[in-house]
Design an enzyme around this catalytic site. Structure first.
Site, PDB file in Angstrom:
ATOM      1  CE1 TYR A  67      -3.334  -2.947   0.194  1.00 53.57           C
ATOM      2  CE2 TYR A  67      -3.812  -2.540   2.623  1.00 53.57           C
ATOM      3  CZ  TYR A  67      -3.805  -3.004   1.363  1.00 53.57           C
ATOM      4  OH  TYR A  67      -4.980  -4.212   1.256  1.00 53.57           O
ATOM      5  CG  PHE A 220     -13.876  -5.009  -2.726  1.00 55.43           C
ATOM      6  CD1 PHE A 220     -12.576  -3.879  -3.444  1.00 55.43           C
ATOM      7  CD2 PHE A 220     -12.993  -5.626  -4.079  1.00 55.43           C
ATOM      8  CE1 PHE A 220     -11.754  -3.574  -3.692  1.00 55.43           C
ATOM      9  CE2 PHE A 220     -12.412  -5.363  -4.583  1.00 55.43           C
ATOM     10  CZ  PHE A 220     -11.140  -4.354  -4.139  1.00 55.43           C
ATOM     11  N   PRO A 221     -16.282  -4.129   0.657  1.00 49.62           N
ATOM     12  CG  PRO A 221     -16.186  -3.094   3.015  1.00 49.62           C
ATOM     13  CD  PRO A 221     -15.881  -3.489   1.633  1.00 49.62           C
ATOM     14  CG  LEU A 222     -20.843  -0.087   0.274  1.00 48.99           C
ATOM     15  CD1 LEU A 222     -20.943   1.694   0.563  1.00 48.99           C
ATOM     16  CD2 LEU A 222     -22.168  -0.335   0.512  1.00 48.99           C
ATOM     17  N   GLY A 224     -19.313  -3.768  -6.676  1.00 45.15           N
ATOM     18  CA  GLY A 224     -19.863  -4.306  -7.514  1.00 45.15           C
ATOM     19  C   GLY A 224     -22.134  -4.591  -7.227  1.00 45.15           C
ATOM     20  CG  PHE A 225     -23.717  -3.054  -4.254  1.00 41.00           C
ATOM     21  CD1 PHE A 225     -25.364  -2.156  -3.302  1.00 41.00           C
ATOM     22  CD2 PHE A 225     -22.635  -3.537  -3.583  1.00 41.00           C
ATOM     23  CE1 PHE A 225     -24.566  -3.883  -2.142  1.00 41.00           C
ATOM     24  CE2 PHE A 225     -22.528  -4.127  -2.196  1.00 41.00           C
ATOM     25  CZ  PHE A 225     -23.561  -3.999  -2.102  1.00 41.00           C
ATOM     26  N   PRO A 227     -26.976  -0.419 -10.048  1.00 44.96           N
ATOM     27  CG  PRO A 227     -27.214   0.949 -11.537  1.00 44.96           C
ATOM     28  CD  PRO A 227     -26.921  -0.700 -11.205  1.00 44.96           C
TER      29      PRO A 227
END
Length: 295
Positions: A67, A220-222, A224-225, A227
């Site tokens: 990182y 990645f908790p959010l 690839g969502f 709409p």
């Protein structure tokens, strides 16, 4: 949003090796610059985020020397060294960055040892509590071909464990079969894969790991969502007077007791918002709506 207690212990604890850690942790990736590359936009704020996380009771920090590269580990060392006795720092090996910031495999035995020694030097440690081995090939997108042995990734780190430079080993971006193979080489204390309420390919793996007392650490908790999925999440969050990110984190914490979350941020305000998610109890009707997102 409703004020909620800033208590990382509100969601309980789980074993990470021989350490008991609070299930709400902190991921240091976002402390580096844009694209997880270069110095932070606000160095003083980055240091303040790390100090406040520990002051609020976070006892599990996830990082890596790639990182930045090297940036986040040096910030962690400057902000927190000498470390509290109850602080567990987890790193990962298996990749490196080129001069343009691209992510490349770096996982032959010499590279894994050098990566570990770089982490130790920049963190100011003599041994890492937990090292996640990122199972990353040199093929399409760095994905390891199906059926390829994970031994070439895990065995070098297992030897470093025998030397006392690593206390516990985890693996990242893996299937159940790869976990089972890795466990024939050395004990595995955690698995770190991409997973969230919209992308639930690891459901069976999580349940099996829980039965085996192995921690699961989703990233990645959010990510690839769609709409429509985001619309449902937003609606549930509005009903609960919470942010969508808080609801997504709370859902992960309620999904299984062996899940440890490591949300990252470079902002103290966002840090407090994330930690407050540990105190957010999702009612049954909200869980039903959220569980339907993946259908």
């Amino acid at each position: 949003m409703t004020d909620r207690p800033l208590d990382p212990a509100a969601a309980g604890t789980w074993q990470l090796g021989d350490r008991t850690v609070k299930r709400m942790g902190y991921g240091a990736m976002q402390l580096a610059g844009e694209g997880v590359f270069g110095p932070p936009r606000d160095r003083e704020e980055a240091l303040a985020v790390l100090r406040e996380a520990v002051e609020l009771g976070v006892d599990h920090i996830d990082t890596s020397d790639f990182y930045g590269p090297h940036i986040t580990n040096r910030l962690i060392c400057e902000a927190l060294h000498p470390y509290p006795n109850d602080l567990t720092i987890v790193t990962k090996l298996g990749a490196r960055r080129d001069e343009e910031g691209q992510w490349l495999p770096w996982n032959d035995p010499d590279a894994l040892e050098q990566g570990l020694r770089d982490n130790l030097e920049h963190l100011g440690l003599e041994a890492m509590e937990v090292v996640n081995v990122r199972i990353m090939g040199s093929g399409d997108g760095g994905v390891v071909p199906t059926g390829e042995s994970v031994a070439r990734f895990v065995e070098p780190v297992a030897r470093l464990r025998e030397q006392g430079l690593v206390r516990h080993v985890g693996i990242s971006t893996v299937t159940r079969g790869q976990v089972e193979e890795a466990r024939t080489i050395c004990p595995i204390v955690c698995v770190q894969n991409a997973y969230n309420l919209a992308n639930r390919g690891d459901d069976a793996l999580i349940d099996w790991l829980a039965d085996e007392d192995i921690a699961y650490v989703p990233y990645f908790p959010l990510g690839g969502f769609s709409p429509l999925q985001s619309e449902t999440l937003d609606a549930v969050a509005k009903d609960l007077d919470a942010s969508p990110f808080q609801v997504a984190l709370a859902w992960l914490l309620q999904r299984s007791d062996n899940i440890l979350v490591i949300p990252g941020t470079s902002s103290r305000a966002h840090l407090r918002e994330n930690i407050a998610a540990a105190s957010l109890d999702l009612p049954e009707d909200a869980l039903e709506r959220l569980n339907g997102i993946a259908d």
